[in-house]
Design an enzyme around this catalytic site. Structure first.
Site, PDB file in Angstrom:
ATOM      1  N   SER A  97      10.709 -12.055   0.961  1.00  0.00           N
ATOM      2  CA  SER A  97      12.130 -11.689   0.865  1.00  0.00           C
ATOM      3  C   SER A  97      12.251 -10.228   0.460  1.00  0.00           C
ATOM      4  O   SER A  97      11.658  -9.807  -0.530  1.00  0.00           O
ATOM      5  CB  SER A  97      12.839 -12.548  -0.184  1.00  0.00           C
ATOM      6  OG  SER A  97      12.848 -13.885   0.235  1.00  0.00           O
ATOM      7  N   ARG A 121      12.967 -12.190 -10.445  1.00  0.00           N
ATOM      8  CA  ARG A 121      11.889 -11.462  -9.753  1.00  0.00           C
ATOM      9  C   ARG A 121      11.479 -10.209 -10.512  1.00  0.00           C
ATOM     10  O   ARG A 121      11.167  -9.172  -9.935  1.00  0.00           O
ATOM     11  CB  ARG A 121      12.289 -11.102  -8.318  1.00  0.00           C
ATOM     12  CG  ARG A 121      12.589 -12.284  -7.453  1.00  0.00           C
ATOM     13  CD  ARG A 121      11.412 -13.239  -7.310  1.00  0.00           C
ATOM     14  NE  ARG A 121      11.851 -14.436  -6.607  1.00  0.00           N
ATOM     15  CZ  ARG A 121      12.234 -15.549  -7.237  1.00  0.00           C
ATOM     16  NH1 ARG A 121      12.164 -15.643  -8.552  1.00  0.00           N
ATOM     17  NH2 ARG A 121      12.656 -16.584  -6.563  1.00  0.00           N
ATOM     18  N   GLU A 175      13.887  -6.672  -3.673  1.00  0.00           N
ATOM     19  CA  GLU A 175      12.945  -7.506  -4.428  1.00  0.00           C
ATOM     20  C   GLU A 175      11.536  -6.941  -4.231  1.00  0.00           C
ATOM     21  O   GLU A 175      10.695  -7.025  -5.116  1.00  0.00           O
ATOM     22  CB  GLU A 175      13.021  -8.951  -3.902  1.00  0.00           C
ATOM     23  CG  GLU A 175      12.034  -9.889  -4.547  1.00  0.00           C
ATOM     24  CD  GLU A 175      12.205 -11.342  -4.102  1.00  0.00           C
ATOM     25  OE1 GLU A 175      13.341 -11.775  -3.829  1.00  0.00           O
ATOM     26  OE2 GLU A 175      11.179 -12.041  -4.034  1.00  0.00           O
TER      27      GLU A 175
HETATM   28  C1  LIG Z   1       5.484 -14.717   3.435  1.00  0.00           C
HETATM   29  C2  LIG Z   1       5.812 -14.421   2.002  1.00  0.00           C
HETATM   30  C3  LIG Z   1       6.533 -15.338   1.252  1.00  0.00           C
HETATM   31  C4  LIG Z   1       6.855 -15.064  -0.074  1.00  0.00           C
HETATM   32  N1  LIG Z   1       7.561 -15.994  -0.773  1.00  0.00           N
HETATM   33  C5  LIG Z   1       7.872 -15.749  -2.055  1.00  0.00           C
HETATM   34  C6  LIG Z   1       8.599 -16.715  -2.807  1.00  0.00           C
HETATM   35  O1  LIG Z   1       8.939 -17.796  -2.333  1.00  0.00           O
HETATM   36  N2  LIG Z   1       8.904 -16.414  -4.090  1.00  0.00           N
HETATM   37  C7  LIG Z   1       8.523 -15.231  -4.676  1.00  0.00           C
HETATM   38  O2  LIG Z   1       8.823 -15.025  -5.857  1.00  0.00           O
HETATM   39  N3  LIG Z   1       7.836 -14.296  -3.989  1.00  0.00           N
HETATM   40  C8  LIG Z   1       7.502 -14.529  -2.697  1.00  0.00           C
HETATM   41  N4  LIG Z   1       6.806 -13.597  -1.990  1.00  0.00           N
HETATM   42  C9  LIG Z   1       6.475 -12.306  -2.614  1.00  0.00           C
HETATM   43  C10 LIG Z   1       5.062 -12.241  -3.265  1.00  0.00           C
HETATM   44  O3  LIG Z   1       4.214 -13.212  -2.742  1.00  0.00           O
HETATM   45  C11 LIG Z   1       5.184 -12.409  -4.760  1.00  0.00           C
HETATM   46  O4  LIG Z   1       5.949 -11.372  -5.321  1.00  0.00           O
HETATM   47  C12 LIG Z   1       3.802 -12.423  -5.421  1.00  0.00           C
HETATM   48  O5  LIG Z   1       3.954 -12.993  -6.695  1.00  0.00           O
HETATM   49  C13 LIG Z   1       3.166 -11.058  -5.518  1.00  0.00           C
HETATM   50  O6  LIG Z   1       1.814 -11.240  -5.937  1.00  0.00           O
HETATM   51  P1  LIG Z   1       0.689 -10.169  -5.591  1.00  0.00           P
HETATM   52  O7  LIG Z   1      -0.554 -10.609  -6.279  1.00  0.00           O
HETATM   53  O8  LIG Z   1       0.624  -9.959  -4.116  1.00  0.00           O
HETATM   54  O9  LIG Z   1       1.260  -8.894  -6.318  1.00  0.00           O
HETATM   55  P2  LIG Z   1       1.586  -7.447  -5.705  1.00  0.00           P
HETATM   56  O10 LIG Z   1       2.645  -7.598  -4.656  1.00  0.00           O
HETATM   57  O11 LIG Z   1       0.308  -6.777  -5.370  1.00  0.00           O
HETATM   58  O12 LIG Z   1       2.213  -6.760  -6.998  1.00  0.00           O
HETATM   59  C14 LIG Z   1       3.503  -7.081  -7.443  1.00  0.00           C
HETATM   60  C15 LIG Z   1       3.766  -6.270  -8.724  1.00  0.00           C
HETATM   61  O13 LIG Z   1       2.960  -6.808  -9.774  1.00  0.00           O
HETATM   62  C16 LIG Z   1       2.075  -5.800 -10.287  1.00  0.00           C
HETATM   63  N5  LIG Z   1       0.818  -6.500 -10.588  1.00  0.00           N
HETATM   64  C17 LIG Z   1       0.059  -7.243  -9.735  1.00  0.00           C
HETATM   65  N6  LIG Z   1      -0.977  -7.788 -10.398  1.00  0.00           N
HETATM   66  C18 LIG Z   1      -0.874  -7.381 -11.699  1.00  0.00           C
HETATM   67  C19 LIG Z   1      -1.641  -7.617 -12.886  1.00  0.00           C
HETATM   68  N7  LIG Z   1      -2.733  -8.384 -12.896  1.00  0.00           N
HETATM   69  N8  LIG Z   1      -1.219  -7.028 -14.039  1.00  0.00           N
HETATM   70  C20 LIG Z   1      -0.114  -6.236 -14.068  1.00  0.00           C
HETATM   71  N9  LIG Z   1       0.647  -5.964 -12.985  1.00  0.00           N
HETATM   72  C21 LIG Z   1       0.271  -6.541 -11.817  1.00  0.00           C
HETATM   73  C22 LIG Z   1       1.965  -4.748  -9.185  1.00  0.00           C
HETATM   74  O14 LIG Z   1       1.657  -3.483  -9.718  1.00  0.00           O
HETATM   75  C23 LIG Z   1       3.368  -4.787  -8.605  1.00  0.00           C
HETATM   76  O15 LIG Z   1       4.288  -4.046  -9.385  1.00  0.00           O
HETATM   77  C24 LIG Z   1       6.451 -13.849  -0.669  1.00  0.00           C
HETATM   78  C25 LIG Z   1       5.704 -12.926   0.077  1.00  0.00           C
HETATM   79  C26 LIG Z   1       5.381 -13.207   1.392  1.00  0.00           C
HETATM   80  C27 LIG Z   1       4.568 -12.207   2.170  1.00  0.00           C
END
Ligand SMILES: Cc1cc2nc3c(=O)[nH]c(=O)nc-3n(C[C@H](O)[C@H](O)[C@H](O)COP(=O)(O)OP(=O)(O)OC[C@H]3O[C@@H](n4cnc5c(N)ncnc54)[C@H](O)[C@@H]3O)c2cc1C
Length: 210
Positions: A117, A69, A187
């Site tokens: 998580s 992660r 995480e």
């Molecule tokens: C119900 C639920 C279930 C989930 N299940 C999982 C799962 O099974 N597995 C899992 O791994 N995660 C899971 N997640 C967590 C989440 O969905 C992941 O971490 C997802 O990949 C985050 O994507 P985001 O676009 O929302 O990024 P954000 O949460 O907005 O950002 C995450 C990080 O990435 C950085 N970031 C975002 N976009 C960019 C970019 N283009 N360039 C550089 N940095 C960037 C941000 O600054 C931050 O540090 C879950 C979340 C929820 C709410």
């Protein structure tokens, strides 16, 4: 990720199926090296495009450090990626996506908002199981609650503020540390500044449990 998975399904490309239900963007999933059901996005990356001083630079997937992660992309700006998917049978890909989605619905509290998580699994342990065994399912600070369905999720029952979630995280860490001598590591990524005297407020939060 949902749109990308639907695109892969339409084109008959397999590989993303276990990751289809992960909310968020491709950029976020790359930076976090998102994963589920034994597959991580980093496994599928051929190339990543990042913005450096206003110019797009291309990194090969093998040049990126993919961690649990986390990835060495943290701190950069990801603007694109090329993924290695494999041609597959459309019916089978759809079937797999439906199966993984069903498993998610069974195991995760998707009826309430959450950040997914909260903690990484410590080596050899399941964070959810440790939190459950520490008796914390249903523990609350305000409207932030440790999910009774999956203890590694903190759900918002309606009016929870980020501060409530942040406090509950501290309470969970403290209780698990006391009970098992294991330090849970988040995480989730925090945004903003949280101002509270942690010891004092955690004690208060402990008293607010249901
Ligand atoms: C119900 C639920 C279930 C989930 N299940 C999982 C799962 O099974 N597995 C899992 O791994 N995660 C899971 N997640 C967590 C989440 O969905 C992941 O971490 C997802 O990949 C985050 O994507 P985001 O676009 O929302 O990024 P954000 O949460 O907005 O950002 C995450 C990080 O990435 C950085 N970031 C975002 N976009 C960019 C970019 N283009 N360039 C550089 N940095 C960037 C941000 O600054 C931050 O540090 C879950 C979340 C929820 C709410």
């Amino acid at each position: 990720m949902g749109l990308l998975s639907a695109f892969a399904l339409r084109g008959g490309f397999a590989g993303l199926d276990p990751l289809a239900g992960i909310p968020g963007t491709l950029g976020g999933a790359l930076v976090m090296n998102a994963g589920a059901f034994g597959r991580t996005l980093g496994d599928l990356v051929e190339e990543v495009e990042v913005l450096v001083d206003g110019k797009v630079e291309v990194l090969r997937g093998v040049e990126v450090d993919w961690g649990y992660r986390t990835s060495s992309l943290k701190g950069s700006t990801v603007v694109g990626a090329t993924l290695k998917l494999v041609p597959g049978d459309g019916g089978k890909i759809r079937e797999d996506m439906v199966r993984f989605a069903r498993l998610r619905r069974q195991k995760q509290p998707l009826d309430f908002p959450s950040a997914g998580s909260v903690f990484k699994n410590p080596p050899g342990h399941s964070a959810g199981r440790l939190i459950d065994e520490a008796g914390l399912k249903g523990a609350r600070v305000g409207d932030a609650m440790v999910s009774p369905l999956h203890a590694n999720f903190i759900v918002n029952l309606g009016q929870a503020r980020a501060r409530d979630v942040r406090l509950l995280v501290e309470v969970v860490k403290e209780r698990v540390r006391e009970r098992f001598s294991i330090s849970l590591e988040e995480e989730i990524v925090y945004a903003g500044v949280f101002e509270f005297g942690e010891d004092e407020d955690c004690a208060a939060a402990g008293g607010a449990f249901l």
